[in-house]
Design a protein around this motif. Structure first.
Motif, PDB file in Angstrom:
ATOM      1  N   TYR A 162       0.039   1.992  -3.140  1.00 15.46           N
ATOM      2  CA  TYR A 162      -0.031   3.446  -3.222  1.00 15.46           C
ATOM      3  C   TYR A 162      -1.296   3.977  -3.912  1.00 15.46           C
ATOM      4  CZ  TYR A 162       4.842   3.708  -1.690  1.00 15.46           C
ATOM      5  OH  TYR A 162       5.999   3.627  -0.964  1.00 15.46           O
ATOM      6  N   HIS A 163      -2.053   3.133  -4.578  1.00 16.29           N
ATOM      7  CA  HIS A 163      -3.255   3.575  -5.293  1.00 16.29           C
ATOM      8  C   HIS A 163      -2.955   4.748  -6.233  1.00 16.29           C
ATOM      9  CE1 HIS A 163      -6.029   2.125  -1.712  1.00 16.29           C
ATOM     10  NE2 HIS A 163      -4.983   1.336  -1.894  1.00 16.29           N
ATOM     11  N   ARG A 186      10.362  -1.444 -12.471  1.00 18.98           N
ATOM     12  CA  ARG A 186       9.245  -1.766 -11.582  1.00 18.98           C
ATOM     13  C   ARG A 186       7.923  -1.286 -12.150  1.00 18.98           C
ATOM     14  NH1 ARG A 186      10.196  -0.693  -6.634  1.00 18.98           N
ATOM     15  NH2 ARG A 186      12.261   0.232  -6.750  1.00 18.98           N
ATOM     16  N   LEU A 187       6.860  -1.820 -11.547  1.00 16.96           N
ATOM     17  CA  LEU A 187       5.480  -1.466 -11.897  1.00 16.96           C
ATOM     18  C   LEU A 187       4.665  -1.372 -10.620  1.00 16.96           C
ATOM     19  CD1 LEU A 187       3.044  -1.296 -13.977  1.00 16.96           C
ATOM     20  CD2 LEU A 187       2.941  -3.789 -13.791  1.00 16.96           C
ATOM     21  N   ILE A 188       3.862  -0.317 -10.498  1.00 17.71           N
ATOM     22  CA  ILE A 188       2.913  -0.195  -9.385  1.00 17.71           C
ATOM     23  C   ILE A 188       1.506  -0.192  -9.964  1.00 17.71           C
ATOM     24  CG2 ILE A 188       2.090   1.247  -7.491  1.00 17.71           C
ATOM     25  CD1 ILE A 188       4.882   2.253  -7.069  1.00 17.71           C
ATOM     26  N   LEU A 189       0.662  -1.084  -9.452  1.00 23.16           N
ATOM     27  CA  LEU A 189      -0.704  -1.213  -9.941  1.00 23.16           C
ATOM     28  C   LEU A 189      -1.627  -0.208  -9.266  1.00 23.16           C
ATOM     29  CD1 LEU A 189       0.477  -3.924 -10.967  1.00 23.16           C
ATOM     30  CD2 LEU A 189      -1.705  -4.998 -10.357  1.00 23.16           C
ATOM     31  N   PRO A 190      -2.694   0.212  -9.955  1.00 25.44           N
ATOM     32  CA  PRO A 190      -3.724   1.026  -9.298  1.00 25.44           C
ATOM     33  C   PRO A 190      -4.553   0.176  -8.357  1.00 25.44           C
ATOM     34  CG  PRO A 190      -4.428   0.445 -11.512  1.00 25.44           C
ATOM     35  CD  PRO A 190      -3.023  -0.074 -11.368  1.00 25.44           C
ATOM     36  N   ALA A 191      -5.283   0.825  -7.475  1.00 26.79           N
ATOM     37  CA  ALA A 191      -6.219   0.100  -6.618  1.00 26.79           C
ATOM     38  C   ALA A 191      -7.374  -0.430  -7.471  1.00 26.79           C
ATOM     39  CB  ALA A 191      -6.742   1.014  -5.523  1.00 26.79           C
ATOM     40  N   GLY A 198      -6.827   7.622  -3.918  1.00 30.98           N
ATOM     41  CA  GLY A 198      -5.615   7.500  -4.701  1.00 30.98           C
ATOM     42  C   GLY A 198      -4.579   8.536  -4.332  1.00 30.98           C
ATOM     43  N   LEU A 199      -3.342   8.253  -4.728  1.00 29.35           N
ATOM     44  CA  LEU A 199      -2.216   9.145  -4.493  1.00 29.35           C
ATOM     45  C   LEU A 199      -1.770   9.701  -5.842  1.00 29.35           C
ATOM     46  CD1 LEU A 199      -0.377  10.061  -2.106  1.00 29.35           C
ATOM     47  CD2 LEU A 199       1.196   8.228  -2.791  1.00 29.35           C
ATOM     48  N   CYS A 200      -1.721  11.028  -5.956  1.00 27.54           N
ATOM     49  CA  CYS A 200      -1.392  11.659  -7.237  1.00 27.54           C
ATOM     50  C   CYS A 200      -0.002  11.240  -7.704  1.00 27.54           C
ATOM     51  CB  CYS A 200      -1.479  13.178  -7.100  1.00 27.54           C
ATOM     52  SG  CYS A 200      -1.434  14.037  -8.704  1.00 27.54           S
TER      53      CYS A 200
END
Length: 241
Positions: A162-163, A186-191, A198-200
């Protein structure tokens, strides 16, 4: 609760727990799991400038791969990671993987030498590539599961895709930076890649994935934790309101 620490007195990071695993969000956007000696990065999109030009798009300066590899080399050196896990969309497409300039391909091979290297499949690079390492749909280790795209209801999940970007007001000016997003599950990493949008963080796409206790870790030196705002209503919901 996380805490700011100095990693080997060289790199500042932000430490936090996810389902029993002690993790560190690094200023570059990489994630380090010290107990496993594992460095995770997501969405490198190597070869993006070449892919855009190949498809008739804008001619961008072709330096994004070198910039991304330089940061990755620095993170590997500082952490001493024994395992590097690339969490999908490592290449902008499979042709970009095959078409890396020789010097960049050799640079990547040098980084891979002497350590375990895991390629997780992404939507941009869904098949094996010519480089070595292991090619997996997902990877489970201890309490964590690594995959490219988050699945609602998953626990101990680390993903990318998702960036995510955080946006705040600072001194009357809007500031937007890549960020990690996480809650207890959960964890989502940045690009990690140099030429990635990126997605806000308040985008409706995140609504099915995070509860009200979700937080962001905004990239900086050191990274800073922030409460994640509620997601905006989806466009169709606004239309029918």
């Amino acid at each position: 609760m996380g805490r700011v620490f100095v990693w080997k007195q060289i790199m500042n990071g932000y430490a936090f727990m996810l389902t029993g695993a002690q993790l560190a969000a690094l200023p570059s956007g990489a994630l380090y799991w010290g107990d496993a000696g594992l460095l995770a990065v997501s969405d490198l999109h190597l070869g993006k400038a070449e892919r855009i030009a190949r498809r008739g798009g804008a001619l961008l300066p072709p330096y994004e791969t070198r910039e991304t590899l330089a940061r990755l080399e620095a993170d590997i050196t500082v952490t001493g990671a024994r395992t590097v896990l690339c969490l999908g969309d490592s290449f902008d497409d499979l042709d970009a993987a095959a078409g890396l300039p020789e010097d960049e391909a050799q640079w990547l091979m040098r980084l891979m030498a002497g350590r375990r290297w895991l390629w997780i499949e992404g939507n941009h690079d869904p098949g094996p590539i010519a480089f070595g390492g292991s090619h997996l749909a997902e990877y489970a280790a201890g309490p964590l599961i690594f995959r490219h795209i988050a699945r609602p209801g998953a626990v101990g999940e680390v993903s990318g895709h998702y960036h995510p970007k955080a946006r705040i007001s600072l001194g009357g000016r809007a500031l937007s930076r890549p960020c990690f997003l996480h809650d207890a599950a959960r964890l989502i990493l940045p690009a990690y890649g140099a030429y990635t949008g990126g997605l806000c963080w308040d985008d409706p796409a995140f609504a099915p994935l995070f509860g009200t206790e979700a937080r962001a870790i905004m990239l900086g030196n050191p990274p800073r934790p922030l409460p994640k705002p509620p997601c905006r209503a989806a466009a169709h919901e606004v239309t029918h309101a």
